[in-house]
Write a protein that holds these residues in place. Structure first.
Motif, short mmCIF file in Angstrom:
data_model
loop_
_atom_site.label_atom_id
_atom_site.label_comp_id
_atom_site.label_asym_id
_atom_site.label_seq_id
_atom_site.Cartn_x
_atom_site.Cartn_y
_atom_site.Cartn_z
N ALA A 1 5.64 4.52 -2.24
CA ALA A 1 4.84 5.58 -2.86
C ALA A 1 4.32 5.15 -4.22
O ALA A 1 5.07 4.62 -5.04
CB ALA A 1 5.69 6.85 -3.01
N CYS A 2 3.02 5.37 -4.47
CA CYS A 2 2.48 5.15 -5.81
C CYS A 2 3.04 6.26 -6.70
O CYS A 2 3.60 7.24 -6.20
CB CYS A 2 0.95 5.16 -5.78
SG CYS A 2 0.23 6.79 -5.46
N LYS A 3 2.86 6.11 -8.01
CA LYS A 3 3.46 7.08 -8.94
C LYS A 3 3.00 8.50 -8.64
O LYS A 3 3.77 9.45 -8.64
CB LYS A 3 3.05 6.72 -10.38
CG LYS A 3 4.08 5.90 -11.09
CD LYS A 3 3.72 5.79 -12.55
CE LYS A 3 4.68 4.85 -13.23
NZ LYS A 3 4.31 4.59 -14.61
N HIS A 4 1.69 8.61 -8.38
CA HIS A 4 1.11 9.92 -8.15
C HIS A 4 1.73 10.59 -6.91
O HIS A 4 2.14 11.75 -6.95
CB HIS A 4 -0.41 9.78 -7.98
CG HIS A 4 -1.09 11.05 -7.64
ND1 HIS A 4 -1.32 12.03 -8.58
CD2 HIS A 4 -1.57 11.52 -6.46
CE1 HIS A 4 -1.91 13.06 -8.00
NE2 HIS A 4 -2.08 12.77 -6.71
N CYS A 5 1.79 9.83 -5.80
CA CYS A 5 2.31 10.39 -4.54
C CYS A 5 3.82 10.63 -4.61
O CYS A 5 4.33 11.56 -3.99
CB CYS A 5 1.95 9.50 -3.36
SG CYS A 5 0.18 9.46 -3.05
N ALA A 6 4.52 9.75 -5.36
CA ALA A 6 5.97 9.95 -5.50
C ALA A 6 6.24 11.31 -6.12
O ALA A 6 7.15 12.03 -5.71
CB ALA A 6 6.58 8.84 -6.34
N GLN B 1 0.84 -1.20 0.00
CA GLN B 1 0.00 0.00 0.00
C GLN B 1 0.86 1.24 0.00
O GLN B 1 1.89 1.29 0.69
CB GLN B 1 -0.88 0.02 1.25
CG GLN B 1 -2.10 -0.84 1.11
CD GLN B 1 -2.93 -0.85 2.39
OE1 GLN B 1 -2.47 -0.46 3.44
NE2 GLN B 1 -4.14 -1.32 2.27
N CYS B 2 0.40 2.23 -0.74
CA CYS B 2 1.11 3.52 -0.77
C CYS B 2 1.04 4.14 0.63
O CYS B 2 -0.03 4.21 1.24
CB CYS B 2 0.46 4.43 -1.80
SG CYS B 2 1.11 6.11 -1.77
N THR B 3 2.18 4.57 1.15
CA THR B 3 2.25 5.17 2.49
C THR B 3 1.41 6.45 2.59
O THR B 3 0.89 6.78 3.65
CB THR B 3 3.73 5.53 2.80
OG1 THR B 3 4.51 4.35 2.65
CG2 THR B 3 3.91 6.09 4.19
N PHE B 4 1.27 7.14 1.47
CA PHE B 4 0.63 8.46 1.52
C PHE B 4 -0.88 8.40 1.29
O PHE B 4 -1.63 9.02 2.03
CB PHE B 4 1.29 9.38 0.47
CG PHE B 4 2.77 9.51 0.68
CD1 PHE B 4 3.27 10.36 1.65
CD2 PHE B 4 3.66 8.75 -0.05
CE1 PHE B 4 4.63 10.47 1.88
CE2 PHE B 4 5.02 8.84 0.16
CZ PHE B 4 5.51 9.71 1.12
N CYS B 5 -1.32 7.66 0.26
CA CYS B 5 -2.76 7.68 -0.06
C CYS B 5 -3.45 6.36 0.30
O CYS B 5 -4.67 6.28 0.26
CB CYS B 5 -2.98 8.02 -1.54
SG CYS B 5 -2.45 6.70 -2.65
N GLY B 6 -2.67 5.33 0.65
CA GLY B 6 -3.25 4.06 1.07
C GLY B 6 -3.70 3.17 -0.08
O GLY B 6 -4.23 2.08 0.15
ZN LIG Z 1 -0.29 7.15 -3.29
#
Ligand SMILES: [Zn+2]
Length: 211
Positions: A106-111, A85-90
């Protein structure tokens, strides 16, 4: 005819000591799943007194995972290492790998929005100008190839969390005396260096784990 009781309700009926014996030989990934099964398990597993149980479970995993960083709880550490899971958006994202240096997935968007990569050293807090803020926070230094050197005039880059950079800068600027600022910088560098040594061991663990 009565419905069969759910397996987890049988488990929660067991004496606490027996539950602990079962749980401490369970893989951390399964512990995270169990913690989501019921409020009782969540309360048991996420309570600070269960830290030793997580330590036991994490130590059983082969190859042995480096120790949980002091800045994280064991369940959070297990979540970072074993869940996708992405640390930022889950969001679930199988492609999002752990960044061991920043201790995030991090997912691409959050990275894009949370992780900064700079080719230039940033703010230099000390009057001798030798130390930039990137060295005071969890960060990864990468050396660029010769093509990048000719294209950008830089031979290295830093990646770090934008929020970490802003937080340490604000803290530094709030200190009034030069002596205290110097001490702050030295302490933060020591902390960041030991974090990078731990991250390096985690990277090696990850390579072995995948092979
Ligand atoms: Zn994310």
């Amino acid at each position: 005819m009565h419905d069969a009781p759910a397996p987890y309700s049988l488990l929660t009926d067991l004496p606490y000591e027996i539950i602990l014996k079962i749980v401490e030989v369970t893989h951390p990934k399964d512990l995270l799943t169990i913690a989501r099964v019921s409020k009782q398990f969540r309360g048991l597993l996420m309570h600070p007194t269960s830290a030793s149980l997580w330590k036991h479970s994490l130590a059983l995993h082969e190859p042995a995972l480096p120790e949980c960083p002091a800045s994280m709880s064991e369940p959070r550490w297990a979540h970072l290492v074993f869940e996708e899971q992405c640390t930022f958006c889950g969001a679930n994202d199988e492609a999002a790998e752990v960044n061991w240096y920043l201790r995030v997935r991090a997912c691409k968007h959050c990275a894009k929005s949370c992780i900064k990569t700079s080719l230039q050293d940033g703010f230099r807090p000390l009057s001798d100008g030798t130390t930039s803020f990137e060295r005071l926070i969890p960060s990864k230094l990468a050396y660029l190839d010769s093509m990048s050197f000719f294209a950008f005039g830089c031979f290295r880059s830093w990646s770090y969390l934008a929020a970490d950079y802003e937080a340490v800068k604000a803290e530094y600027l709030s200190i009034r005396s030069d002596a205290d600022r110097r001490q702050f910088v030295e302490e933060r560098i020591a902390l960041a260096n030991s974090g990078r040594a731990h991250s390096h061991r985690c990277e090696i663990w990850s390579q072995k784990h995948q092979s």
